[in-house]
Design an enzyme around this catalytic site. Structure first.
Site, PDB file in Angstrom:
ATOM      1  N   SER A  83       0.836  -1.198   0.000  1.00 49.85           N
ATOM      2  CA  SER A  83       0.000   0.000   0.000  1.00 49.85           C
ATOM      3  C   SER A  83       0.875   1.254   0.000  1.00 49.85           C
ATOM      4  CB  SER A  83      -0.965  -0.030   1.190  1.00 49.85           C
ATOM      5  OG  SER A  83      -1.982   0.943   1.029  1.00 49.85           O
ATOM      6  N   ASP A 141      -8.301  -4.705  -6.589  1.00 50.14           N
ATOM      7  CA  ASP A 141      -7.929  -3.795  -5.508  1.00 50.14           C
ATOM      8  C   ASP A 141      -8.504  -2.399  -5.778  1.00 50.14           C
ATOM      9  OD1 ASP A 141      -6.684  -2.318  -3.512  1.00 50.14           O
ATOM     10  OD2 ASP A 141      -4.664  -2.972  -4.002  1.00 50.14           O
TER      11      ASP A 141
END
Length: 542
Positions: free
Chosen positions: A186, A466
């Site tokens: 991330s 995602d």
């Protein structure tokens, strides 16, 4: 089976202030069953260490004035159980949370797998201004001036050049003599990609998992993978019901109708319309929390979708609200869809009543206190004890952006979250907590390469579904690439957010866990890192 009674605090996609107060952070849930040396909580298994780091690495840059000559303790954890002389140091960047939340990856995740496969040392390194690694006595806006990605990258390079691992005092384990490989997921994924580009002589390789390398101010596209890959009926009903709410709140200008809407959902205590709309979005916001490991998975999204997609009324008490729901649907322009939208809306109401009041009650707060983002007194808290929540908002307000709006969705498309969720609303925290009134300086991040960032021995691993994919090198807007050993480029089928990072103990694996796409990706990571290390050895021999 559809779950109608929900337990626990959801891992919200859009975090209310009440959850921030409690320190709710997306992380790994602790499993009850362990094996071998892993029957201990990882926080007791791995002792914490600290390295003294300069507070200010850039005395020639005016943005850090007044400069500091001081140092602070940067916390780290390590495991050298597999280390053999000449092995690498694998550094996992903790990103925007306490390093203790990343320890399960050292225990059984990708960090553990890489360290074991390479006879290396696994390290979890904390990011400045998180956990216990605070360079300043408080988190006032002035003292947050040293919280930039640039400074934290310099910390991570300094660490590799100066760390001494306890018990390995006679080993040469600094970057000059040992290959350092960075891994992050991330924000930390983007971070290690930048690290590889900026400090190639220090970090020999890096793996960026779900790395958000492109800073984006209005990141309305966060919900695009949800819209494209989510269960079709759930997505359709969410769009229509969100539009019902928006048509009443944005276009009717009728305070009585607005109060009737809030009361029907049991949220009449929430004063501001945008806070009300934000609270309604918590279910759809759970998409990111999905994980292949049942012990890590957040069921919020699937429970929400099971409710709003059902053809049956799941909460019998809500049937008494049918006349009111019909009134609201007609007022919103959906009078011709009463037969198809009444049951989904009744279940939506039941779901909200089953999930929203609990966290507020557990915190001793009213619904308005817990779910409102209009709270000047809270934003004034800046001690480390009361204000540790300030670090990541300061980063996204000042440089990164990623404000997830409904207002940014194209006009010809129904959004999954309310159009009341505007940049103005999402930046309340920026203005009131930090007096930041301008858009973030995304150029400070995108100068590192954005979608196009690339370097030898820099891998990009992303999840196909995602919600952050649109900010990664695998974004639809990015140029296509070919995956090679030198520049791996892997998209994990059906995966969400850095699904390669967590793992299982050997006695927990099954034919389906980890899923084959995840297991295959982790195997590829071990293989290409092994190839990189062979390259290091060849260079040393020459």
């Amino acid at each position: 089976m559809i779950t109608t009674v929900l337990e626990g605090v959801p891992d919200f996609g859009v975090t209310p202030l009440g959850a921030i107060r409690k320190g709710v952070t997306p992380g790994i849930l602790k499993r009850n069953g362990f094996s071998k040396r892993d029957d201990v909580d990882p926080e007791t298994l791995y002792p914490a260490y600290n390295l003294s780091i300069p507070i200010d690495h850039f005395h020639n840059e005016s943005m850090y004035e007044p400069h500091s000559d001081g140092t602070f303790n940067l916390r780290y954890f390590f495991d050298a159980q597999y280390y053999e002389k000449g092995g690498p140091v694998i550094v996992l960047g903790s990103g925007e949370t306490s390093a203790t939340n990343r320890l399960p990856y050292l225990q059984k995740g990708i960090l553990h797998q890489l360290a074991k496969a390479t006879n290396g040392i696994g390290v979890v390194l904390e990011h400045r201004y998180y956990g216990t690694s605070f360079p300043t006595p408080d988190l006032s806006t002035e003292n947050l001036r040293f919280l930039t990605t640039e400074q934290a990258l310099a910390d991570t390079a300094y660490f590799a050049q100066h760390v001494k691992f306890e018990g390995l005092d006679d080993e040469k384990v600094n970057a000059e003599d040992t290959p350092y490989i960075a891994y992050g997921g991330s924000y930390a994924g983007a971070f290690v990609a930048f690290l590889r580009v900026l400090y190639p002589e220090v970090y020999f390789g890096a793996i960026s998992s779900s790395g958000v390398t492109k800073a984006i101010y209005d990141f309305w596209a966060y919900y695009e993978p949800v819209r494209q890959y989510g269960p079709p009926q759930c997505i359709k009903n969410t769009q229509l019901l969100t539009n019902v709410v928006d048509n009443i709140l944005l276009h009717k200008n009728n305070s009585n109708l607005t109060m009737e809407l809030k009361s029907t959902f049991g949220l009449e205590d929430i004063q501001y319309d945008d806070d009300f709309a934000n609270t309604l979005s918590l279910g759809i916001g759970g998409w990111q929390g999905r994980n292949w490991d049942p012990a890590v998975n957040d069921p919020t999204f699937s429970q929400y979708c099971g409710n709003v997609s059902s053809n049956s009324t799941l909460y019998p008490y809500t049937t008494t609200l049918t006349p009111t729901v019909h009134t609201l649907l007609r007022a919103a322009g959906y009078g011709n869809q009463l037969s198809t939208l009444t049951v989904p809306m009744l279940n939506y109401i039941g779901y909200i009543n089953a999930t929203v009041p609990g966290p507020a009650a557990a915190s001793g707060k009213t619904l308005n206190q817990y779910y409102s983002n209009h709270n000047s007194s809270f934003y004034a808290l800046d001690s480390i004890d009361e204000g540790s929540w300030r670090s990541w908002p300061y980063q996204y307000c000042s440089q990164w952006g990623y404000l997830q709006t409904g207002s940014g969705v194209p006009a010809n498309q129904l959004p999954l979250i309310s159009r009341l969720l505007t940049l103005e609303y999402q930046t309340i925290i920026c203005r009131e907590a930090f007096n930041i009134t301008q858009p973030p300086d995304t150029n400070a991040i995108n100068k590192y390469g954005g979608y196009d960032i690339a370097y030898d021995r820099l891998a990009f691993i992303d999840g196909e579904v995602d919600p952050w994919r649109g900010a990664s090198p695998h974004a639809p807007a990015a140029k296509p690439r070919t995956s090679t050993t030198q520049q791996p480029f892997i998209l994990i089928a059906d995966a969400v957010h850095h699904w390669d990072e967590n793992g299982l103990f050997p006695n927990e694996t099954t034919p389906d866990l980890p899923p084959p796409p995840v297991a295959d990706t982790q195997a590829q990571e071990i293989k290409f890192v092994g190839a990189w290390l062979e390259e290091w050895k060849a260079r040393k021999r020459s």
